[in-house]
Design a protein around this motif. Structure first.
Motif, PDB file in Angstrom:
ATOM      1  N   GLN A 200       0.835  -1.197   0.000  1.00  0.00           N
ATOM      2  CA  GLN A 200       0.000   0.000   0.000  1.00  0.00           C
ATOM      3  C   GLN A 200       0.872   1.249   0.000  1.00  0.00           C
ATOM      4  OE1 GLN A 200      -2.455  -1.124   3.588  1.00  0.00           O
ATOM      5  NE2 GLN A 200      -4.113  -0.327   2.319  1.00  0.00           N
ATOM      6  N   VAL A 201       0.279   2.338  -0.469  1.00  0.00           N
ATOM      7  CA  VAL A 201       0.869   3.660  -0.317  1.00  0.00           C
ATOM      8  C   VAL A 201       0.022   4.392   0.720  1.00  0.00           C
ATOM      9  CG1 VAL A 201       1.427   5.852  -1.424  1.00  0.00           C
ATOM     10  CG2 VAL A 201       1.748   3.697  -2.666  1.00  0.00           C
ATOM     11  N   LEU A 202       0.687   4.874   1.784  1.00  0.00           N
ATOM     12  CA  LEU A 202      -0.008   5.470   2.924  1.00  0.00           C
ATOM     13  C   LEU A 202       0.471   6.900   3.145  1.00  0.00           C
ATOM     14  CD1 LEU A 202       0.557   2.426   5.305  1.00  0.00           C
ATOM     15  CD2 LEU A 202      -1.472   2.847   3.909  1.00  0.00           C
ATOM     16  N   ASP A 203      -0.397   7.712   3.748  1.00  0.00           N
ATOM     17  CA  ASP A 203       0.042   9.045   4.145  1.00  0.00           C
ATOM     18  C   ASP A 203       0.705   8.976   5.516  1.00  0.00           C
ATOM     19  OD1 ASP A 203      -1.982   8.917   6.063  1.00  0.00           O
ATOM     20  OD2 ASP A 203      -3.318  10.312   5.023  1.00  0.00           O
ATOM     21  N   PRO A 208      -4.661   5.079   3.548  1.00  0.00           N
ATOM     22  CA  PRO A 208      -4.317   4.693   2.172  1.00  0.00           C
ATOM     23  C   PRO A 208      -4.567   5.832   1.194  1.00  0.00           C
ATOM     24  CG  PRO A 208      -6.375   3.651   2.864  1.00  0.00           C
ATOM     25  CD  PRO A 208      -5.805   4.298   4.084  1.00  0.00           C
ATOM     26  N   LEU A 209      -3.694   5.955   0.205  1.00  0.00           N
ATOM     27  CA  LEU A 209      -3.794   7.003  -0.807  1.00  0.00           C
ATOM     28  C   LEU A 209      -4.168   6.388  -2.151  1.00  0.00           C
ATOM     29  CD1 LEU A 209      -0.631   9.106   0.100  1.00  0.00           C
ATOM     30  CD2 LEU A 209      -3.025   9.680   0.593  1.00  0.00           C
ATOM     31  N   GLN A 210      -5.327   6.730  -2.638  1.00  0.00           N
ATOM     32  CA  GLN A 210      -5.775   6.246  -3.944  1.00  0.00           C
ATOM     33  C   GLN A 210      -5.148   7.061  -5.065  1.00  0.00           C
ATOM     34  OE1 GLN A 210     -10.005   6.550  -4.548  1.00  0.00           O
ATOM     35  NE2 GLN A 210      -9.944   5.641  -6.596  1.00  0.00           N
ATOM     36  N   ASN A 211      -4.786   6.383  -6.147  1.00  0.00           N
ATOM     37  CA  ASN A 211      -4.244   7.018  -7.354  1.00  0.00           C
ATOM     38  C   ASN A 211      -2.840   7.594  -7.163  1.00  0.00           C
ATOM     39  OD1 ASN A 211      -5.529   6.656  -9.740  1.00  0.00           O
ATOM     40  ND2 ASN A 211      -6.738   8.513  -9.653  1.00  0.00           N
ATOM     41  N   ALA A 212      -2.126   7.122  -6.166  1.00  0.00           N
ATOM     42  CA  ALA A 212      -0.710   7.487  -6.060  1.00  0.00           C
ATOM     43  C   ALA A 212       0.064   6.770  -7.162  1.00  0.00           C
ATOM     44  CB  ALA A 212      -0.170   7.094  -4.688  1.00  0.00           C
ATOM     45  N   LEU A 213       1.050   7.434  -7.727  1.00  0.00           N
ATOM     46  CA  LEU A 213       1.871   6.842  -8.776  1.00  0.00           C
ATOM     47  C   LEU A 213       2.986   6.012  -8.153  1.00  0.00           C
ATOM     48  CD1 LEU A 213       0.344   8.955 -10.479  1.00  0.00           C
ATOM     49  CD2 LEU A 213       2.461   9.363 -11.731  1.00  0.00           C
ATOM     50  N   PRO A 224       1.247   5.427 -16.212  1.00  0.00           N
ATOM     51  CA  PRO A 224       1.914   5.049 -14.957  1.00  0.00           C
ATOM     52  C   PRO A 224       1.021   4.167 -14.084  1.00  0.00           C
ATOM     53  CG  PRO A 224       2.142   7.405 -15.389  1.00  0.00           C
ATOM     54  CD  PRO A 224       1.142   6.884 -16.371  1.00  0.00           C
ATOM     55  N   PHE A 225       1.643   3.217 -13.399  1.00  0.00           N
ATOM     56  CA  PHE A 225       0.892   2.350 -12.487  1.00  0.00           C
ATOM     57  C   PHE A 225       0.477   3.158 -11.263  1.00  0.00           C
ATOM     58  CE2 PHE A 225       2.165  -0.654 -15.378  1.00  0.00           C
ATOM     59  CZ  PHE A 225       1.883  -1.965 -15.022  1.00  0.00           C
ATOM     60  N   ARG A 226      -0.772   2.958 -10.840  1.00  0.00           N
ATOM     61  CA  ARG A 226      -1.341   3.742  -9.742  1.00  0.00           C
ATOM     62  C   ARG A 226      -1.977   2.826  -8.706  1.00  0.00           C
ATOM     63  NH1 ARG A 226      -2.405   9.179 -11.495  1.00  0.00           N
ATOM     64  NH2 ARG A 226      -1.789   9.470 -13.671  1.00  0.00           N
ATOM     65  N   THR A 227      -2.138   3.348  -7.517  1.00  0.00           N
ATOM     66  CA  THR A 227      -2.799   2.589  -6.456  1.00  0.00           C
ATOM     67  C   THR A 227      -4.305   2.576  -6.676  1.00  0.00           C
ATOM     68  OG1 THR A 227      -2.865   4.566  -5.067  1.00  0.00           O
ATOM     69  CG2 THR A 227      -1.016   3.059  -4.744  1.00  0.00           C
ATOM     70  N   ASP A 228      -4.964   1.545  -6.127  1.00  0.00           N
ATOM     71  CA  ASP A 228      -6.416   1.453  -6.258  1.00  0.00           C
ATOM     72  C   ASP A 228      -7.097   2.193  -5.116  1.00  0.00           C
ATOM     73  OD1 ASP A 228      -6.212  -0.162  -4.004  1.00  0.00           O
ATOM     74  OD2 ASP A 228      -6.646  -2.029  -5.053  1.00  0.00           O
ATOM     75  N   LEU A 229      -8.388   1.991  -4.973  1.00  0.00           N
ATOM     76  CA  LEU A 229      -9.146   2.754  -3.972  1.00  0.00           C
ATOM     77  C   LEU A 229      -8.754   2.402  -2.548  1.00  0.00           C
ATOM     78  CD1 LEU A 229     -11.581   0.738  -2.740  1.00  0.00           C
ATOM     79  CD2 LEU A 229     -12.499   1.090  -5.019  1.00  0.00           C
ATOM     80  N   HIS A 230      -8.041   1.302  -2.354  1.00  0.00           N
ATOM     81  CA  HIS A 230      -7.543   0.930  -1.027  1.00  0.00           C
ATOM     82  C   HIS A 230      -6.079   1.328  -0.846  1.00  0.00           C
ATOM     83  CE1 HIS A 230     -11.231  -1.327  -0.496  1.00  0.00           C
ATOM     84  NE2 HIS A 230     -10.976  -2.029  -1.581  1.00  0.00           N
ATOM     85  N   GLY A 231      -5.561   2.093  -1.796  1.00  0.00           N
ATOM     86  CA  GLY A 231      -4.165   2.482  -1.718  1.00  0.00           C
ATOM     87  C   GLY A 231      -3.203   1.356  -2.059  1.00  0.00           C
ATOM     88  N   GLU A 232      -3.708   0.271  -2.669  1.00  0.00           N
ATOM     89  CA  GLU A 232      -2.891  -0.904  -2.943  1.00  0.00           C
ATOM     90  C   GLU A 232      -2.238  -0.821  -4.320  1.00  0.00           C
ATOM     91  OE1 GLU A 232      -6.007  -3.683  -2.453  1.00  0.00           O
ATOM     92  OE2 GLU A 232      -5.650  -3.984  -0.315  1.00  0.00           O
ATOM     93  N   TYR A 233      -1.053  -1.330  -4.421  1.00  0.00           N
ATOM     94  CA  TYR A 233      -0.341  -1.387  -5.692  1.00  0.00           C
ATOM     95  C   TYR A 233       0.226  -2.787  -5.867  1.00  0.00           C
ATOM     96  CZ  TYR A 233       4.177  -1.582  -3.350  1.00  0.00           C
ATOM     97  OH  TYR A 233       5.247  -1.995  -2.589  1.00  0.00           O
ATOM     98  N   TYR A 234       0.566  -3.119  -7.105  1.00  0.00           N
ATOM     99  CA  TYR A 234       1.209  -4.398  -7.396  1.00  0.00           C
ATOM    100  C   TYR A 234       2.058  -4.205  -8.641  1.00  0.00           C
ATOM    101  CZ  TYR A 234       1.703  -9.476  -7.019  1.00  0.00           C
ATOM    102  OH  TYR A 234       2.200 -10.741  -6.821  1.00  0.00           O
ATOM    103  N   ARG A 235       3.334  -4.578  -8.567  1.00  0.00           N
ATOM    104  CA  ARG A 235       4.230  -4.522  -9.720  1.00  0.00           C
ATOM    105  C   ARG A 235       4.860  -5.897  -9.939  1.00  0.00           C
ATOM    106  NH1 ARG A 235       5.429   0.418 -12.175  1.00  0.00           N
ATOM    107  NH2 ARG A 235       6.113  -1.093 -13.752  1.00  0.00           N
ATOM    108  N   LEU A 236       4.546  -6.508 -11.073  1.00  0.00           N
ATOM    109  CA  LEU A 236       5.185  -7.772 -11.423  1.00  0.00           C
ATOM    110  C   LEU A 236       6.621  -7.481 -11.886  1.00  0.00           C
ATOM    111  CD1 LEU A 236       2.408  -9.655 -13.439  1.00  0.00           C
ATOM    112  CD2 LEU A 236       3.021  -9.919 -11.038  1.00  0.00           C
ATOM    113  N   LEU A 237       7.595  -8.059 -11.197  1.00  0.00           N
ATOM    114  CA  LEU A 237       9.004  -7.818 -11.494  1.00  0.00           C
ATOM    115  C   LEU A 237       9.803  -9.097 -11.286  1.00  0.00           C
ATOM    116  CD1 LEU A 237       9.380  -4.437  -9.560  1.00  0.00           C
ATOM    117  CD2 LEU A 237       9.401  -4.683 -12.062  1.00  0.00           C
TER     118      LEU A 237
END
Length: 329
Positions: A200-203, A208-213, A224-237
């Motif tokens: 997650q991306v948090l303040d 949780p912060l929605q739409n954070a890059l 750009p990949f962005r967080t969802d409404l729960h502030g969650e992100y996922y990057r396959l690497l």
């Protein structure tokens, strides 16, 4: 993890009609649905979308899809983005290379080498051979308006196309053998959803912060990949060291380097939360999400268009979604 199958089976009359005239590609309105999505590389976007395509586009907005595959017939190969190009920097040695090319090749090879014969190359009589059973989509042939590129560019969902049979309309007697040939590959592909990093991306207060890059250095995604409404992100690497840049309006830019292991072995991607701090000039208050990356054209209502699929044989859409709380297959 959620697993979705959409089956579209036309009537026997329609199958007969289109096997004679236009086998396999068109719906009731004579539109090839896999040429009807918005295309990041096309200058001829009309904005006209079939109901079936609009339904998929709307569906992708309701869930945080991470990994998907669409299943076809007519060859035996795993094809990966991009399918199209406008001759820009993505065009390299005849291939249209996506920012996550290394991951997409890994996904294609995972399927190909777990398949009973795909990795040996396609020996269909009307198709060329494919080294290791994989191909860049554009290198094979340019395809504008496909779902594979749309899901990747605008849906943040890495997708490949799986061609599973030399015959586009295999007889029923061939289906058990096709299932045996693909069963292990499907499971191995699903397990690749655990590549990379999630969180997650948090303040500063832990909200949780929605739409954070959430951007990875060296990977300039068209959207750009962005967080969802729960502030969650996922990057396959793939495993390695990656520098992340996380941004959100009114907050300091966060740069952080992470060491990413191979998650599929433990059935979990690396879990890491990014916590942002407000800039000094910003007073605390409700956060407003940044503008989302949207397709270049907005569809228009299609009066009188039926949502029913025409004679395209059997169309299967396989979509895999990470459930953030339970990351087990």
């Amino acid at each position: 993890m959620k697993l979705y199958f959409i089956w579209s089976v036309p009537s026997e009359l329609n199958i007969l009609y289109f096997v004679i005239w236009f086998p396999d590609r068109f719906n009731k309105n004579g539109i090839d649905l896999n040429r009807n999505f918005p295309d990041a590389f096309s200058k001829k976007e009309s904005g006209m979308r079939e109901m079936e395509v609009r339904a998929i586009m709307d569906w992708l907005k309701t869930e945080s899809f991470v990994l998907s595959a669409n299943l076809h017939g007519g060859a035996v190969v795993a094809s990966y983005p991009y399918d199209n190009s406008n001759g820009g920097s993505e065009l390299q040695s005849g291939s249209s290379v996506a920012p996550d090319n290394d991951v997409l090749i890994q996904l294609a090879k995972t399927y190909s080498y777990t398949h009973s014969k795909m990795h040996k190359g396609d020996h269909c009589y009307d198709s060329k051979d494919f080294k290791e059973g994989i191909t860049n989509g554009y290198y094979w042939y340019p395809l504008p308006g496909g779902m594979q590129d749309y899901n990747y560019v605008w849906g943040q969902c890495l997708e490949i196309t799986l061609e599973l049979s030399c015959c586009k309309f295999p007889p029923e007697s061939d289906l058990p053998g096709l299932w045996d040939a693909n069963r292990a590959a499907l499971l191995a592909y699903m397990q690749q959803v655990h590549l990379g990093v999630k969180g997650q991306v948090l303040d500063a207060e832990g909200n949780p912060l929605q739409n954070a890059l959430v951007e990875v250095e060296g990977r300039r995604n068209l959207c750009p990949f962005r967080t969802d409404l729960h502030g969650e992100y996922y990057r396959l690497l793939l495993p390695g060291n990656y520098t992340f840049m996380v941004t959100f309006p009114g907050h300091q830019v966060l740069m952080e380097t992470l060491t990413v292991p191979y998650g599929p072995d433990s059935f979990s991607a690396l879990v890491h939360n990014f916590q942002l701090q407000r800039t000094a000039a910003t007073t605390p208050g409700p956060s407003h999400p940044t503008q989302s990356c949207t397709p270049p054209q907005v569809w228009r209502p299609l009066d009188g268009h039926s949502p029913s699929l025409g004679p395209s044989g059997v169309t299967i859409l396989l979509v895999l979604q990470v459930l953030w709380n339970t990351m087990l297959l």
